[in-house]
Design an enzyme around this catalytic site. Structure first.
Site, PDB file in Angstrom:
ATOM      1  N   CYS A  96       0.860  -1.192   0.000  1.00 27.92           N
ATOM      2  CA  CYS A  96       0.000   0.000   0.000  1.00 27.92           C
ATOM      3  C   CYS A  96       0.894   1.240   0.000  1.00 27.92           C
ATOM      4  CB  CYS A  96      -0.915   0.006   1.219  1.00 27.92           C
ATOM      5  SG  CYS A  96      -2.067  -1.393   1.228  1.00 27.92           S
ATOM      6  N   CYS A 134       1.582   3.423   3.288  1.00 27.72           N
ATOM      7  CA  CYS A 134       1.871   2.720   4.540  1.00 27.72           C
ATOM      8  C   CYS A 134       3.375   2.550   4.724  1.00 27.72           C
ATOM      9  CB  CYS A 134       1.187   1.354   4.527  1.00 27.72           C
ATOM     10  SG  CYS A 134       1.647   0.308   5.916  1.00 27.72           S
TER      11      CYS A 134
HETATM   12  N1  SAH Z   1      -2.524  -5.165   6.714  1.00 23.50           N
HETATM   13  C1  SAH Z   1      -3.623  -4.925   7.587  1.00 23.50           C
HETATM   14  C2  SAH Z   1      -3.254  -4.525   8.999  1.00 23.50           C
HETATM   15  C3  SAH Z   1      -2.128  -3.537   9.213  1.00 23.50           C
HETATM   16  S1  SAH Z   1      -2.367  -1.838   8.848  1.00 23.50           S
HETATM   17  C4  SAH Z   1      -4.557  -3.911   6.984  1.00 23.50           C
HETATM   18  O1  SAH Z   1      -4.237  -3.378   5.935  1.00 23.50           O
HETATM   19  O2  SAH Z   1      -5.623  -3.682   7.537  1.00 23.50           O
HETATM   20  C5  SAH Z   1      -3.471  -1.213  10.055  1.00 23.50           C
HETATM   21  C6  SAH Z   1      -4.227   0.014   9.586  1.00 23.50           C
HETATM   22  O3  SAH Z   1      -3.383   1.163   9.492  1.00 23.50           O
HETATM   23  C7  SAH Z   1      -4.825  -0.195   8.201  1.00 23.50           C
HETATM   24  O4  SAH Z   1      -6.126   0.294   8.153  1.00 23.50           O
HETATM   25  C8  SAH Z   1      -3.909   0.650   7.352  1.00 23.50           C
HETATM   26  O5  SAH Z   1      -4.496   0.989   6.154  1.00 23.50           O
HETATM   27  C9  SAH Z   1      -3.630   1.817   8.265  1.00 23.50           C
HETATM   28  N2  SAH Z   1      -2.503   2.621   7.851  1.00 23.50           N
HETATM   29  C10 SAH Z   1      -1.372   2.214   7.245  1.00 23.50           C
HETATM   30  N3  SAH Z   1      -0.573   3.260   6.965  1.00 23.50           N
HETATM   31  C11 SAH Z   1      -1.210   4.354   7.422  1.00 23.50           C
HETATM   32  C12 SAH Z   1      -0.884   5.731   7.434  1.00 23.50           C
HETATM   33  N4  SAH Z   1       0.252   6.195   6.918  1.00 23.50           N
HETATM   34  N5  SAH Z   1      -1.784   6.580   7.992  1.00 23.50           N
HETATM   35  C13 SAH Z   1      -2.929   6.116   8.524  1.00 23.50           C
HETATM   36  N6  SAH Z   1      -3.288   4.835   8.538  1.00 23.50           N
HETATM   37  C14 SAH Z   1      -2.437   3.948   7.980  1.00 23.50           C
END
Ligand code: SAH
Length: 347
Positions: A111, A114
């Site tokens: 993603c 992330c």
């Molecule tokens: N892989 C799983 C769990 C880990 S991420 C998932 O995608 O749900 C946990 C949450 O944090 C997810 O909703 C993800 O989209 C969010 N997240 C990741 N990076 C982020 C960011 N930079 N700012 C806010 N939320 C983020």
């Protein structure tokens, strides 16, 4: 290497061959229900304590701890026995204490926004590495009961379900945390959702949706190219049919990407038939993603628009942002130091 919480009770009994069953139970209960270190298993003889210490080393070594939000957020960076790094976060609220655990070292989902995705995938965590994060949180929470576990740390839990599910069962059966207090968060790995629907324990399911438009979602969450929204919706509808649990969607708010009225309309059309709750998350800035987060006023506006479309949404408070410890950032920093390079920016 086998670590302290990798073994099942039967495997522990095998390891301690020759010990009477009640001793095995004392050790098991001591490590799980009482969250003790082997040296503190005072009801078992000293030589056995020493043997356990040696046979079952801990999986996690604390590298760094950051405390924020008036000591209600405790973020821990752990080193695994092979040198990999993971994070967990303990968050105390008025009415509950939640630990956010990692399911993989790194993540392959890629993603764009992330921090973990930007660094890439190292490996799956073992059952013991997952369970021990919860035990450590309980030990660190000093008298406050850890009531909730969320799989929202590093990694994609449904890509490591072979280890995540036994860990969930252990957290439930042996650490005593209710299934309804355990939430698995997924970016939308459809086969994993289908498998989860067949399991008995009624854990919560959160889906990191972020966009209800395939073109946008393909870009920010590339797994969408494999499991597009229509497939995801199908899986979620059948999940809802068999499980009596409310779904939630996570939506990290990115300026100009998923914060328009049209984005809200698409989200409402996706969420309403599933009766899902939406969590709006202020975007944490990460090194590899230059799009800014939606400003706080526009997040409120977006929530109200969703409300007018008949969707319940709450805005999640962002823990640890003030000290650069939000969302994968402890490890990201460490990794830059360790690897001596940063990754190119993505769009
Ligand atoms: N892989 C799983 C769990 C880990 S991420 C998932 O995608 O749900 C946990 C949450 O944090 C997810 O909703 C993800 O989209 C969010 N997240 C990741 N990076 C982020 C960011 N930079 N700012 C806010 N939320 C983020």
């Amino acid at each position: 290497m086998i670590t302290r919480y990798d073994l099942s009770r039967v495997e522990l009994a095998d390891l301690l061959e020759g010990e009477p069953l009640y001793r095995v139970d004392q050790v098991w209960e001591g490590l799980h229900a009482q969250h003790r270190e082997p040296a503190d298993l005072t009801n078992v003889p000293k030589p056995l304590r020493a043997a356990i210490e040696e046979l079952l080393p801990p999986a996690l070594t604390l590298l760094k701890e950051v405390v924020a939000d008036a000591e209600t957020t405790i973020k821990q960076l752990w080193q695994l026995t092979d040198g990999r790094l993971i994070e967990s976060v303990l968050m105390h609220y008025r009415d509950r204490s939640t630990v956010c655990v990692s399911s993989q070292a790194g993540c392959a989902m890629d993603c764009s926004f992330c921090a973990t995705g930007q660094v890439g995938f190292d490996r799956h965590l073992t059952v013991g590495e997952i369970v021990e994060q919860v035990v450590r949180a309980v030990q660190r929470s000093e008298g406050r009961r850890v009531s909730n576990v969320v799989f929202m740390g590093m990694g994609e839990p449904l890509a490591n379900l072979d280890h995540v599910w036994p860990a969930v069962e252990r957290i439930h059966d042996d650490l005593g945390i209710g299934a309804r207090k355990i939430t698995i968060s997924t970016v939308g790995v459809v086969p994993g959702i289908e498998r989860l629907a067949k399991e008995k324990l009624p854990v919560g399911l959160a889906v990191s949706l972020h966009s209800a438009n395939d073109r946008t979602r393909n870009r920010i969450a590339p797994i969408n190219r494999t499991y597009p929204l229509r497939k995801l919706a199908e899986a979620l509808h059948s999940y809802r049919r068999v499980k009596n649990r409310r779904l939630s969607f996570e939506w990290a708010m990115m300026a100009g990407v998923n914060d328009s009225e049209n984005a809200a309309r698409e989200l409402a059309a996706f969420a309403r038939p599933l009766n899902a709750h939406v969590n709006l998350i202020p975007l944490n800035p990460t090194p590899g993603y230059s799009t800014p987060g939606t400003d706080p006023k526009s997040i409120l506006w977006f929530r109200d628009v969703l409300d007018s479309f008949g969707v319940n949404a709450t805005i999640r408070s962002n823990r640890g942002t003030d000290i650069d410890a939000a969302c994968g950032q402890l490890r990201a920093e460490q990794q830059l130091v360790v690897r001596g390079k940063s990754r190119p920016a993505k769009t």
